[in-house]
Write a protein that holds these residues in place. Structure first.
Motif: not given
Lengths: 257, 164
Positions: A20-39
């Motif tokens: 939400d905070k870094f909407k334009g950030n390409i890294f965050i955009k890549w990272l977000y779908p991996w949230e479950h893996v991250g947790y």
């Protein structure tokens, strides 16, 4: 990972806030779908750390952390060996790892800014597939490939016309059952945890008024987390039992344990 | 098919890999050493209990042995005491008998002595009487006979007395 087409309330979690905070950030955009893996990775790190600290200087006379971890180890060992007999010792680490992993993931739903990875079907299906593959592997190792096929063909056979028909039918039924197991196993866990998470999110949206209900359901959530973990592990152990011991029972005409 | 949209292949693979990672890590750090330790401890406790049981058994055996030995010793001592008492009785009996015998002997000896003394005294008395009679006769007769004849006369007289 939203449910298709429906907008659903979600508790704010770390990855969602970042996205939400870094909407334009390409890294965050890549990272977000991996949230479950991250947790999951956070949980893995935590569990490995605990295991490392507990097992690092394992002493004959335990104390502190080693005591707690040993109690869990002994409990899981008793549980698995109780169902599988003495040879269950081989599967204790697998079942035990599943137990702590799922328990911690389920419980992480209660912690603010965390999201239970088990609310994603992908996660639970991954675990169920691990169980499925290990069960098949263990069964084949125990009886050999042909023995396993024989095991799948079922036992009551040999009466004239049923020599081929009934075993063939049983074979397909058993294969189907084996294939359905990971799906039922994973969907049960995922849906329970997801539903719980969703309920908490809905109640949290009520604000102050919903607080008593929220607290109550958090307690219920803990219960659900534990129960679902136990159910998952119990079923996994039973799958091992079914795959490993049916042969024995018919040969030695033992009553099932 | 709606349900399948929930699935994400790469996420499944990633979760499998992370689970296997966790599994191997926990296996190395916790499961293997701790299960081994639990088994070792169980074996140790079991052997400890076994040792205690063995020691207890041994102690009981020793106790029984001592008890039987003690009983034996008591019985032996009692038998010995009985024997000694009997021996003492026998000894006192014998002593009594021998003392009686000795006393009898002494009495007999004394009797013999008395008899001997008596006869000696008689003889002496006889001599004295002879002498007295002679001197009395000398006085009476005034005439002295030969001593030898005197003696003969008196002796004869005394012999007569004796035979009376």
């Amino acid at each position: 990972m939203g449910e298709a087409g429906v907008i659903q309330p979600e508790l704010p979690d770390f990855f969602a806030i970042l996205a939400d905070k870094f909407k334009g950030n390409i890294f965050i955009k890549w990272l977000y779908p991996w949230e479950h893996v991250g947790y999951s990775l956070i949980i893995i790190f935590l569990l490995s750390l605990i295991a490392y600290l507990a097992g690092r200087k394992a002493k004959m006379i335990p104390g502190g952390l080693q005591n707690a971890v040993e109690a869990l180890v002994a409990g899981v060992d008793d549980f698995v060996c109780g169902l599988l007999g003495p040879k269950g010792r081989r599967y204790t680490p697998f079942i035990g790892t599943l137990f702590v992993y799922i328990l911690f993931m389920n419980l992480s739903g209660i912690i603010p800014f965390m999201k239970p990875s088990t609310s994603s079907w992908s996660t639970t299906l991954a675990l169920a597939l691990c169980v499925f593959i290990y069960v098949q592997y263990a069964a084949i190792r125990e009886m050999g490939f042909l023995g396993y096929l024989d095991h799948l063909a079922g036992k009551p056979r040999g009466v004239m016309a049923f020599i081929f028909v009934l075993p063939l039918l049983m074979f397909f039924l058993h294969v189907l059952a084996e294939l359905i197991r990971p799906i039922s196993l994973s969907l049960r866990l995922r849906s329970n945890i997801w539903g719980d998470d969703l309920l908490l999110a809905v109640l949290a949206n009520f604000g102050i008024k919903g607080l008593p209900l929220l607290l109550l359901n958090m307690l219920m959530g803990i219960l659900t987390a534990v129960v679902q973990t136990v159910v998952f592990c119990l079923l996994s152990t039973i799958y091992f039992t079914l795959a490993l011991t049916q042969e024995e029972e018919t040969h030695e005409t033992k009553s099932p344990a | 098919m709606e349900l399948l949209k929930l699935l994400n292949t790469s996420e499944i693979v990633a979760q499998i890999v992370s689970f296997l990672l966790l599994f191997s890590l926990l296996r190395i750090f916790a499961w293997k050493p701790l299960l081994k330790l639990l088994d070792e401890r169980r074996a140790k406790i079991a052997s400890g209990f076994k040792t205690i049981e063995e020691a207890r058994q041994e102690m009981e055996n020793l106790k029984a042995e001592y008890q039987s030995r003690l009983d034996g010793a008591t019985a032996e001592a009692q038998a010995k005491i009985k024997e000694a008492v009997e021996e003492g009785k026998k000894l006192s009996e014998e002593l009594k008998k021998s003392a009686y015998r000795d006393a009898q002997k002494i009495i007999d000896n004394a009797r013999l002595d008395i008899k001997f003394e008596l006869s000696k005294a008689k003889d002496e008395l006889k001599d004295k009487i002879v002498e007295l009679s002679i001197s009395a006769a000398e006085i009476v007769i005034q005439d002295r006979l030969t001593e030898k004849e005197d003696r003969k006369i008196v002796k004869d007289f005394l012999d007569k007395i004796d035979t009376i």
